[in-house]
Design an enzyme around this catalytic site. Structure first.
Site, short mmCIF file in Angstrom:
data_model
loop_
_atom_site.label_atom_id
_atom_site.label_comp_id
_atom_site.label_asym_id
_atom_site.label_seq_id
_atom_site.Cartn_x
_atom_site.Cartn_y
_atom_site.Cartn_z
N GLU A 60 1.07 -0.03 -4.96
CA GLU A 60 0.22 1.13 -5.17
C GLU A 60 1.14 2.35 -5.09
O GLU A 60 1.89 2.50 -4.12
CB GLU A 60 -0.86 1.26 -4.11
CG GLU A 60 -1.74 2.49 -4.35
CD GLU A 60 -2.46 2.99 -3.11
OE1 GLU A 60 -3.42 3.76 -3.28
OE2 GLU A 60 -2.06 2.63 -1.98
N ASP B 150 0.81 -1.21 0.00
CA ASP B 150 0.00 0.00 0.00
C ASP B 150 0.85 1.27 0.00
O ASP B 150 1.89 1.35 0.68
CB ASP B 150 -0.89 -0.02 1.25
CG ASP B 150 -1.81 1.17 1.34
OD1 ASP B 150 -2.69 1.29 0.46
OD2 ASP B 150 -1.67 1.96 2.28
#
Length: 614
Positions: free
Chosen positions: A303, A267
């Site tokens: 990401e 993330d």
């Protein structure tokens, strides 16, 4: 087969029937181990201070499971930050025996990355029961759909009983509300038995605001000089950063080795501050690939909001040097503008030419490769990606972020229905699922689920009130939420009802229009598997053109001299075919089969795909 990841952190049973405990606590003067039993709390066991801020202790005899905590300077008892099991983040940790689980998937060898068709899911909302074991009941449905990998939203322990998982504070402990560590292992083994890879979303850029005791035992974990939206940045490049980097690298290896996972989605890489000679993500990726004895490939997906392609470099053979791929927000954003007409917020960057930007993103990776962003006040966004293969990008029509960060959590199928753009969404779905990049579906997307996916959490007291107020205030910039009375109707993230609304209703699949969406998705993925997959490993960056208004013409080189062609009319009017000619090769998909291959015009919202053989 038994599996346990050896690491310098935390607690683990010893072969002699005891247990070894280690805690890195440079912020403490003394640390004691506290054992908790049903009858009493045992007297503290002082731990031996070692060099570099370490405290350690080995007990000759200790049966499992056993609850324990660490006493910091006689002032505060904290859970083990490397706990393998925790009933709650504010309570003691549980010593478990990882080798107690006998893995039944010894013959699992994983799947190559080019076979990835990913299904993102939230364990708590995926089924009515919301557990690891109940998720197993739906795996056959995913296989029938054409899915080859499930991606679990974070399961590392977070405060409360419900949440997205991005506020995790115990990175090694699976959320007890979802089940035990062994039950997560059962889910992984069941997925492997069906040929499904399992990826896990992990958060290494911050800890949650509640239950993070590292500020007491190891404040060196954080760099107060670098603020982030979640507080001080993780210290990845300052004094003591070697131990901190090792903490997260061992965590990644722990999930892969002990839980037999096939990969990780990391993330918010853009929020990691790291000026080291080797970026943390590169070191982590290298560490996961370094074990040549592991018989299955490990896939790393990132990401990265700033469209930075440098973590995606390939070697001379086309193999990834570090990460396999990165989420491609540009595809999502361009699709969203075309399918809904919305241009608020970051969608303003795609308002002028969404079709052209979608074409560039499908062909070359990013739509923004160094161009100015209107949403970012003219800041240049992105780096060159046209040299990278399509396999370096994961494309989607929706994700947990893009649905759940809406005020009302509407899915794109609902928005398209409300705006009369269902035909547009069908065409865009075909473009994404039949482009060479690995597609990712968000749970329920395949049947156009009507249930929203809302932002939900489970905090207490002032923090809960602040999150509820902040959630509603952040939408005050949008015209539809200018009125405070309208904002007050935005679901309260802390209310259990908000979580319950977000659970999938699997019964919808049997009824129109949901059954039609399911058949449509299944057909597209069958086409992908039959015609594209055999040549996909050698896919290269493609080309995109707009030969007529609203029309895209795309082409990608595949393995062994094959080429994949796509033509799409992404507008509500017909386009004369003589402007673009016929697709070369064998036609493998046509959204409007009644239209002749030699017809004079391309119908509105039509998509054609062909494969050209050498």
């Amino acid at each position: 087969m038994k599996r346990m990841h050896e690491m310098p952190f935390g607690a683990q049973p010893t072969a002699s029937g005891g247990a070894r405990f280690r805690l890195w606590a440079p912020g403490a003067s003394q640390v004691s181990l506290i054992l908790h039993t049903a009858e009493r709390e045992h007297a503290p066991y002082p731990m031996l201070a070692a060099d570099g801020g370490w405290f350690e202790l080995e007990l000759a005899q200790l049966s499992t499971p056993a609850d324990y905590s660490f006493d910091i300077d006689g002032k505060l008892q904290v859970p083990d930050p490397a706990s393998r099991s925790n009933a709650r983040v504010h309570g003691p940790s549980t010593l478990t025996r990882p080798t107690g689980f006998d893995w039944p998937d010894d013959d699992w060898r994983g799947r190559p990355w080019h076979e990835a068709v990913i299904y993102e899911l939230h364990i708590g909302c995926f089924t009515p029961a919301g557990t690891f074991l109940s998720a197993i009941e739906r795996l056959d449905d995913l296989v029938a759909l054409g899915i080859t990998a499930i991606e679990l939203m974070p399961v590392a322990d977070f405060p409360g009983q419900r949440g997205w998982g991005y506020d995790g504070v115990l990175q090694y402990a699976p959320k007890a509300a979802y089940g035990t560590p062994d039950e997560l292992k059962q889910l992984v083994a069941a997925a492997h038995a069906r040929g499904l890879m399992v990826l896990l979303d992990v958060v290494y850029n911050h800890f949650g605001p509640d239950g993070n005791y590292l500020y007491v035992s190891a404040p060196e974990f954080f760099n107060p000089q670098v603020p982030t939206p979640w507080g001080a940045a993780i210290n990845l490049d300052g004094p003591h950063s070697r131990t901190i980097r090792d903490f997260f690298i061992h965590n990644a290896r722990y999930w892969i080795d002990e839980f037999h996972l096939d990969g990780l989605r990391i993330d918010a890489v853009h929020a990691m501050h790291d000026a080291s000679a080797q970026h943390f993500i590169d070191e982590l990726s290298d560490a996961l690939r370094a074990d040549k004895t592991r018989p299955w490939p490990v896939h790393v997906v990132l990401e990265n909001d700033i469209n930075d392609a440098q973590r995606l470099a390939r070697d001379a053979s086309g193999a990834p040097l570090h990460a396999n791929a990165q989420w491609n927000d540009d595809v999502h954003h361009a699709v969203h503008v075309i399918a809904t007409g919305e241009t608020d917020g970051y969608y303003v960057d795609y308002a002028t030419d969404p079709v052209g930007q979608l074409g560039r993103a499908l062909a070359e990776g990013f739509a923004f490769q160094g161009e100015p962003s209107l949403f970012r006040a003219g800041e240049l966004r992105g780096t060159s990606s046209a040299h990278l293969p399509p396999l370096a990008f994961v494309n989607s029509l929706q994700t947990h972020d893009q649905v759940g960060n809406r005020a009302l959590g509407e899915r794109i199928a609902t928005l398209a229905e409300n705006t009369g753009r269902v035909d547009a969404l069908r065409a865009l779905t075909a473009c994404v699922l039949l482009a060479p990049s690995p597609p990712m579906l968000f749970m329920g997307e395949e049947w156009g689920a009507s249930t929203p996916f809302l932002y939900f959490c489970d905090f207490d007291g002032p923090l809960a009130a602040a999150i509820t107020a902040g959630r509603r205030e952040e939408f005050s910039q949008f015209a539809r939420f200018k009125d405070a009375r309208v904002r007050a109707r935005i679901p309260d993230p802390n209310a259990e009802a908000t979580f319950l609304q977000s659970k999938l209703d699997w019964s919808e699949r049997a009824h129109k229009p949901h059954a039609d969406w399911l058949a449509f998705y299944s057909g597209l993925l069958r086409c992908r598997h039959s015609f594209l997959l055999p040549w996909l490993a050698g896919a290269q960056s493609g080309t995109a053109a707009q030969p007529a208004p609203g029309t895209l013409s795309l082409s990608w080189p595949l393995a062994e001299g094959h080429r994949w062609h796509m033509r799409a009319q992404l507008a509500a009017f017909d386009t004369p075919l003589h402007l673009i000619g016929e697709l070369p090769g064998k036609q493998v998909y046509h959204s409007h089969p009644a239209t002749s291959h030699a017809a004079s015009s391309l119908p509105a919202w039509a998509v054609q795909v062909s494969i050209e053989y050498p």
